[in-house]
Design a protein around this motif. Structure first.
Motif, mmCIF file in Angstrom:
data_model
loop_
_atom_site.group_PDB
_atom_site.id
_atom_site.type_symbol
_atom_site.label_atom_id
_atom_site.label_comp_id
_atom_site.label_asym_id
_atom_site.label_seq_id
_atom_site.Cartn_x
_atom_site.Cartn_y
_atom_site.Cartn_z
ATOM 1 N N THR A 46 0.840 -1.204 0.000
ATOM 2 C CA THR A 46 0.000 0.000 0.000
ATOM 3 C C THR A 46 0.878 1.259 0.000
ATOM 4 O O THR A 46 0.603 2.218 -0.728
ATOM 5 N N ILE A 47 1.933 1.235 0.797
ATOM 6 C CA ILE A 47 2.833 2.399 0.837
ATOM 7 C C ILE A 47 3.490 2.595 -0.534
ATOM 8 O O ILE A 47 3.634 3.719 -1.017
ATOM 9 N N ALA A 48 3.833 1.474 -1.183
ATOM 10 C CA ALA A 48 4.497 1.565 -2.491
ATOM 11 C C ALA A 48 3.533 1.973 -3.605
ATOM 12 O O ALA A 48 3.968 2.294 -4.710
ATOM 13 N N GLY A 49 2.227 1.940 -3.325
ATOM 14 C CA GLY A 49 1.250 2.292 -4.367
ATOM 15 C C GLY A 49 0.837 1.086 -5.198
ATOM 16 O O GLY A 49 0.225 1.231 -6.255
ATOM 17 N N GLU A 62 5.968 15.628 2.859
ATOM 18 C CA GLU A 62 4.877 16.586 3.056
ATOM 19 C C GLU A 62 3.615 16.188 2.279
ATOM 20 O O GLU A 62 2.558 16.754 2.472
ATOM 21 N N VAL A 63 3.787 15.217 1.362
ATOM 22 C CA VAL A 63 2.692 14.931 0.420
ATOM 23 C C VAL A 63 1.861 13.727 0.866
ATOM 24 O O VAL A 63 2.403 12.663 1.151
ATOM 25 N N CYS A 64 0.550 13.924 0.952
ATOM 26 C CA CYS A 64 -0.325 12.804 1.264
ATOM 27 C C CYS A 64 -0.708 12.125 -0.039
ATOM 28 O O CYS A 64 -1.360 12.707 -0.893
ATOM 29 N N VAL A 65 -0.233 10.925 -0.210
ATOM 30 C CA VAL A 65 -0.402 10.234 -1.482
ATOM 31 C C VAL A 65 -1.536 9.224 -1.360
ATOM 32 O O VAL A 65 -1.308 8.060 -1.104
ATOM 33 N N VAL A 70 -1.231 9.529 -6.420
ATOM 34 C CA VAL A 70 0.201 9.515 -6.718
ATOM 35 C C VAL A 70 0.605 8.076 -7.022
ATOM 36 O O VAL A 70 0.547 7.218 -6.150
ATOM 37 N N TYR A 71 0.977 7.841 -8.255
ATOM 38 C CA TYR A 71 1.273 6.472 -8.681
ATOM 39 C C TYR A 71 2.626 6.009 -8.165
ATOM 40 O O TYR A 71 3.449 6.798 -7.733
ATOM 41 N N LYS A 72 2.821 4.680 -8.261
ATOM 42 C CA LYS A 72 3.999 4.098 -7.618
ATOM 43 C C LYS A 72 5.316 4.704 -8.101
ATOM 44 O O LYS A 72 6.222 4.913 -7.327
ATOM 45 N N GLN A 73 5.395 5.027 -9.393
ATOM 46 C CA GLN A 73 6.659 5.552 -9.922
ATOM 47 C C GLN A 73 6.987 6.949 -9.390
ATOM 48 O O GLN A 73 8.109 7.407 -9.493
ATOM 49 N N ASP A 74 5.994 7.628 -8.784
ATOM 50 C CA ASP A 74 6.246 8.982 -8.284
ATOM 51 C C ASP A 74 6.360 9.040 -6.750
ATOM 52 O O ASP A 74 6.335 10.105 -6.159
ATOM 53 N N ARG A 75 6.460 7.887 -6.115
ATOM 54 C CA ARG A 75 6.416 7.896 -4.645
ATOM 55 C C ARG A 75 7.789 7.928 -3.972
ATOM 56 O O ARG A 75 7.871 7.913 -2.751
ATOM 57 N N GLU A 76 8.862 7.891 -4.733
ATOM 58 C CA GLU A 76 10.222 7.893 -4.169
ATOM 59 C C GLU A 76 10.428 6.758 -3.172
ATOM 60 O O GLU A 76 10.923 6.950 -2.063
#
Ligand SMILES: Nc1ncnc2c1ncn2[C@@H]1O[C@H](COP(=O)(O)OP(=O)(O)OP(=O)(O)O)[C@@H](O)[C@H]1O
Length: 330
Positions: A46-49, A62-65, A70-76
């Motif tokens: 879930t954390i990874a998207g 700072e970002v609530c994904v 926010v898709y997995k490739q943009d989650r760092e």
């Protein structure tokens, strides 16, 4: 930093996780512990998207994904899967560069070279995955997960496929890597010793809930209930006989526990004369099941002893200290 807020997940109307809340600071290693099937991997996914249907919120920095936004490739996030999930038809270099598809060819090659060097796998760059040992495969998986310089590292049973020598070395190496890059790391395991030795904080998951989330020392020394205590340490529940003699008052909801390592038997007289019910040779010690002779509950107590200093022909006793007894919820 990662914040998991009120996370709840259902699969086909079956509730798997309910109202999970915890956070991981930069440079912190958090381990989620629980029995097989309790939902640990689902939290990482879930954390990874990768697990998009859920209630609650995941915040990265700072970002609530919310998973849909926010898709997995943009989650760092760098994710190291339990079986490493390397591509068998690609060589080491190609496996690592696969994660870098957004870079130009020149930048991609430069970053791959850096990673091969950093993870000490230069000699293996052209090898197929099946030509690598378990430890080398793991380094490739970690190099791939680190390729995009993630802020968060998710590791699912990272030591499961390694022998005990390599486990120890890898644990130290991974700990240093996480601290050096100030990553927020979440590790999943069902091995409590591993969790205790690598983590800053531990979360225990049971029956859909995060039962306790605390620093490693606090969760070990002050477990909130029997499940947590028994999960992390080897403990005995003390019989009423002992509790009365130590003048300990218990409510209906409480029990008295003690770590097995704090229970000794000897010929030195105490209030509790014991008899041996069973003993098993375990190499460095015997596991000995004893019973207090006067205990009408017939409660068994486990101790570990070499039995060397004890004359079993004479009377022998259980020696425990009141300060080692903990009162916790059932
Ligand atoms: N996509 C899915 N659809 C339906 N059920 C699922 C799905 N993914 C996981 N589950 C179920 O959710 C529960 C939690 O699975 P999960 O893999 O998160 O557990 P775990 O604690 O990581 O287990 P283990 O330690 O064995 O790896 C299990 O009962 C599993 O069968």
């Amino acid at each position: 930093m990662v914040n998991v807020n009120n996370l709840s997940i259902k699969f086909n109307d079956t509730q798997i996780l309910e109202d999970i809340n915890f956070s991981v600071q930069n440079g912190e290693i958090v381990t989620l512990l629980g029995q097989s099937g309790c939902g640990k991997t689902t939290i990482l996914r879930t954390i990874a998207g990768l697990q998009r249907e859920h209630d609650g919120n995941i915040c990265i920095g700072e970002v609530c994904v919310s998973s849909k936004e926010v898709y997995k490739q943009d989650r760092e996030v760098g994710y190291i899967f339990q079986d490493y999930a390397l591509f068998p038809h690609l060589d080491v270099e190609e496996n690592i560069s696969f994660a870098l598809d957004k870079l130009s060819r020149k930048d991609r090659n430069k970053r791959v070279d850096e990673l091969l060097e950093q993870f000490d796998i230069i000699p293996h760059r052209k090898k197929q995955i099946h030509q690598l040992s378990g430890g080398q495969q793991q380094r490739v998986a970690i190099a791939r997960a680190m390729a995009n310089k993630p802020k968060i590292l998710l590791l699912d049973e990272p030591f499961a496929n390694l022998d005990s020598q390599l486990r120890y070395k890898t644990k130290m190496w991974l700990k240093n890597l996480i601290k050096k890059y100030n990553l927020s790391a979440i590790l999943v395991t069902h091995d409590k010793k591993e969790a205790l030795s690598i983590s800053d904080k531990i979360g225990i998951i049971h029956d859909k809930k995060l039962l306790q989330f605390d620093t490693t020392k606090a969760i070990y020394t002050k477990p909130i209930n029997y499940y947590v205590a028994n999960f992390l340490a080897e403990i005995n529940i003390l019989p009423i006989e002992i509790i009365k003699d130590f003048d300990i008052a218990l409510s209906e909801e409480q029990i008295a526990i003690i770590e097995i390592s704090k229970c000794k038997i000897s010929n030195e007289s105490s209030l509790f004369e014991v008899e041996i019910i069973d003993k098993s040779f375990c190499g460095e010690y015997y596991e000995v099941l004893i019973k207090i002779k006067s205990d009408k509950e017939n409660k068994l107590i486990m101790i570990k002893s070499s039995l060397e200093q004890i004359n079993l022909e004479n009377k022998f006793y259980l020696n425990i200290k009141k300060e080692d007894i903990q009162i916790i919820l059932k």
